[in-house]
Design an enzyme around this catalytic site. Structure first.
Site, short mmCIF file in Angstrom:
data_model
loop_
_atom_site.label_atom_id
_atom_site.label_comp_id
_atom_site.label_asym_id
_atom_site.label_seq_id
_atom_site.Cartn_x
_atom_site.Cartn_y
_atom_site.Cartn_z
N GLU A 137 0.89 -1.15 0.00
CA GLU A 137 0.00 0.00 0.00
C GLU A 137 0.93 1.21 0.00
OE1 GLU A 137 -3.28 1.32 3.16
OE2 GLU A 137 -2.64 -0.75 3.31
N ARG A 178 4.24 -12.75 10.08
CA ARG A 178 4.93 -11.50 9.79
C ARG A 178 6.20 -11.41 10.64
NH1 ARG A 178 1.40 -7.34 9.28
NH2 ARG A 178 2.86 -5.65 9.56
N LYS A 209 4.00 0.81 9.42
CA LYS A 209 4.16 2.06 8.67
C LYS A 209 3.49 3.22 9.38
CE LYS A 209 2.91 0.09 4.87
NZ LYS A 209 2.29 -0.08 3.56
P1 ATP Z 1 2.30 -2.05 8.03
O1 ATP Z 1 1.57 -2.70 9.15
O2 ATP Z 1 3.74 -1.83 8.32
O3 ATP Z 1 1.63 -0.82 7.50
P2 ATP Z 1 1.11 -3.50 5.93
O4 ATP Z 1 0.85 -4.95 6.04
O5 ATP Z 1 -0.05 -2.59 6.05
O6 ATP Z 1 2.28 -3.14 6.91
P3 ATP Z 1 1.45 -3.42 3.11
O7 ATP Z 1 2.02 -2.32 2.30
O8 ATP Z 1 0.01 -3.69 3.00
O9 ATP Z 1 1.86 -3.14 4.61
O10 ATP Z 1 2.29 -4.74 2.90
C1 ATP Z 1 2.67 -5.28 1.67
C2 ATP Z 1 2.98 -6.73 1.89
O11 ATP Z 1 4.02 -6.89 2.84
C3 ATP Z 1 1.78 -7.48 2.43
O12 ATP Z 1 1.67 -8.70 1.74
C4 ATP Z 1 2.10 -7.68 3.87
O13 ATP Z 1 1.48 -8.83 4.36
C5 ATP Z 1 3.63 -7.78 3.86
N1 ATP Z 1 4.20 -7.36 5.15
C6 ATP Z 1 3.97 -6.20 5.80
N2 ATP Z 1 4.61 -6.19 6.98
C7 ATP Z 1 5.27 -7.38 7.08
C8 ATP Z 1 6.11 -7.97 8.07
N3 ATP Z 1 6.40 -7.34 9.21
N4 ATP Z 1 6.60 -9.21 7.82
C9 ATP Z 1 6.32 -9.84 6.68
N5 ATP Z 1 5.54 -9.35 5.71
C10 ATP Z 1 5.01 -8.12 5.90
MG MG Z 2 -1.75 -3.07 4.67
#
Ligand code: ATP
Ligand code: MG
Length: 575
Positions: free
Chosen positions: A48, A272, A282
């Site tokens: 995102e 994760r 983020k």
């Molecule tokens: P955040 O909680 O940091 O905002 P998010 O999951 O909202 O993370 P996205 O941009 O939606 O962030 O993530 C893109 C991809 O990265 C998704 O498939 C998500 O599952 C994966 N991802 C995000 N954080 C992690 C993590 N800590 N470990 C492994 N994969 C992750």
């Molecule tokens: Mg997300």
């Protein structure tokens, strides 16, 4: 090849079945065996664009790109840009740069917003099939109607609107006739489902906001759950990996695909990455940036890929780390020390050595001829013969680390002290004769004599010294600013907060120490930003993006393991 191989343990000639595996890889191997997707492996990495990528994303990236790559498949980079309020082009650009830096090359570059027309058409189809309806309840009322884990939800009074009325209202939502939050489109599934995600989830909301790509074309935007699976399906993604918190969303992911009769992508969830002393969210990282708690998204204390890069981490170190932690179905926490281990291991092999003195103490070698300068041979990298050697100027007045001299040595302290002989690395054996102090009692300069026969650092009579210390020639050294970093959070789990406190209350107030007047050997005078070194005995350092000739700035990437610090700790404090 789209990803350079990680780990390096996988034998190139072994059959895929016998290589170290994980449960996702096993699913893919099975699907290939049964020819489920006609031998295809298509993955995607779906960030995102609402922040910079962090080390947790690196795990997802290595998985998405690495698995497709291993089986001759393809990986798309898809921006999940369904929330115009929080997304910016700056983030899109940084994400692309970071993915490339990690060494991954996407096949297709897509945006969920590319699919807005198709998603809208599919929503209309669901309405026509009696599977979706426009709800006039407020967000608050919808929440109340939703029920709990133990109680079923209640139907909305608008749930049984006619297809015609729903079509008319949805069309007018799109046309901008209604204010934000006044209506939503919901899937008509089951308000009594044990899975809360299946209780008529919202598919579209009204949001009069400009989108970074579609501008003002839309004022209704699809929710993540309605957009994600269909985007996967449109790209004919076979294996759609995401983190465990989406496990309960999988029935909904499948429901939309089934109702629409479109390509059945398969969602697979994994744990994760959590790291001790580190926040990987983020939203929280954005807060650190917005509140000025750090110097930006690429502050070297940040766990973002741009922060780690600026700090001196290599993509190889990150990929090796990610390969070593593996994937599973249970969430745990990885020691930050493990990440540091991998960057040390990588930089040990590749970083040229240099001498730098962070806290200078002047040393005068009384029997060394005034105005004489000798060019000493110094090995660039003992781990890499091809790196060769360089010349380092030696003269009568040098700087050594303040820590390498004690007037009264504590037990087991083997470095310079009056009457003691030590080796100056690549220089000579020197013996301390006396120390000069100012009226406050601070050391002004240490006096030594040298043994001219010990040039290069060995005595012809075979006598031994117990310590080798680094130095720079005072007349030749170049000034540098050095930035030392400690963990951004002192607590192992930064989210462990007292009542009424915030994670940011757990910030380490001493995470950055700036040394304004360090001295580095002259060969570093033109070090380009991003160049990495091992400063002998101090750690790995990287020229910062702020660095330029005439105003050098180095970040400490990671300290060397310091044997002395451990002794001192055992002795219970500084001697
Ligand atoms: P955040 O909680 O940091 O905002 P998010 O999951 O909202 O993370 P996205 O941009 O939606 O962030 O993530 C893109 C991809 O990265 C998704 O498939 C998500 O599952 C994966 N991802 C995000 N954080 C992690 C993590 N800590 N470990 C492994 N994969 C992750
Ligand atoms: Mg997300």
């Amino acid at each position: 090849m789209k990803t350079p191989s990680t780990g390096g343990e996988n034998g190139e000639n072994t059959a895929p079945e016998s290589r170290p595996s994980n449960f996702i890889r096993d699913i893919i191997l099975d699907d290939l065996k049964t020819n489920k997707y006609a031998g295809r492996v298509q993955t995607r990495f779906p960030p995102e664009p609402n922040g910079y990528l962090h080390i947790g994303h690196a795990k997802a990236i290595c998985l998405d790109f690495g698995l497709a790559d291993e089986f001759g498949g393809h990986t798309n980079l898809r921006f999940d840009d369904t929330n115009p309020a929080k997304e910016e082009t700056e983030y899109v650009d940084s994400i692309m740069a970071d993915v490339k830096w990690l060494g991954c090359h996407w096949d297709g570059l897509f945006y969920a917003s590319d699919y807005f027309d198709q998603l809208y058409a599919w929503a209309v189809k669901l309405i026509q099939d009696g599977k979706a309806y426009v709800d006039d309840l407020s967000a608050e009322e919808i929440r109340k109607h939703r029920g709990t884990l133990t109680e079923p939800g209640k139907d909305s009074p608008y749930r049984n609107r006619s297809v015609e009325e729903n079509l008319n209202l949805f069309e007018r939502m799109k046309a901008g006739e209604f204010p934000d939050g006044s209506r939503v489109l919901r899937a008509k599934i089951d308000m009594a489902s044990p899975n809360l995600n299946m209780r008529d989830p919202v598919m579209y909301r009204i949001l009069h906001a400009e989108h970074h790509r579609t501008g003002n074309k839309w004022c209704i935007y699809p929710m993540y759950d309605y957009a994600h699976g269909q985007s996967d399906s449109l790209e004919r993604v076979t294996h759609s990996m995401c983190t465990l918190e989406f496990e309960d969303h999988r029935p909904l992911y499948n429901w939309f695909i089934q109702q629409l009769g479109i390509f059945p992508s398969q969602q697979i969830e994994f744990d994760r990455l959590n790291l001790t002393h580190t926040l990987l969210s983020k939203r929280k990282l954005l807060q650190l940036v917005q509140e000025g708690r750090v110097r930006g998204w690429d502050d070297p204390r940040m766990p973002t890929l741009s922060g780690l890069r600026r700090r001196g981490y290599t993509p190889e170190a990150i990929r090796n780390f990610v390969a070593s932690i593996g994937v599973s179905k249970t969430t745990g926490s990885i020691e930050l020390a493990m990440l540091e281990h991998f960057v040390r291991e990588d930089l040990n092999k590749r970083a040229p050595r240099a001498m730098a003195v962070l806290r200078p103490l002047k040393v005068v070698i009384d029997n060394y001829p005034e105005n004489q300068v000798e060019e000493m041979d110094a090995v660039n990298n003992p781990e890499d013969e091809a790196a060769g050697s360089r010349k380092v100027p030696f003269s009568r007045v040098l700087y050594i680390e303040q820590d390498d001299f004690r007037e009264v040595p504590p037990p087991k302290y083997f470095r310079l002290t009056p009457g003691r002989e030590v080796r100056l690395r690549y220089g000579y054996f020197v013996t301390c004769t006396n120390v000069v102090k100012n009226e406050k009692g601070d050391f002004v300069e240490v006096h030594c004599t040298y043994d001219p026969a010990s040039k290069g650092g060995n005595s012809p009579d075979g006598r031994k010294v117990k310590a080798t210390i680094h130095w720079v020639s005072a007349a030749h050294a170049v000034d540098a600013e050095v930035r030392l970093y400690e963990n951004l959070f002192l607590k192992e789990n930064p989210s462990d907060v007292e009542e009424g406190q915030d994670v940011l209350d757990n910030l380490n107030p001493n995470s950055l120490e700036i040394i304004a007047d360090a001295k580095v050997e002259p060969s570093l005078a033109n070090a380009a930003a991003g160049t990495r070194f091992q400063f002998e005995r101090l750690g790995y350092f990287c020229a910062d993006t702020d660095s330029k000739p005439g105003k050098l700035v180095f970040n400490r990437t990671v300290a060397l393991k310091d044997a002395w610090a451990r002794v001192e700790k055992k002795q219970g404090g500084k001697g």
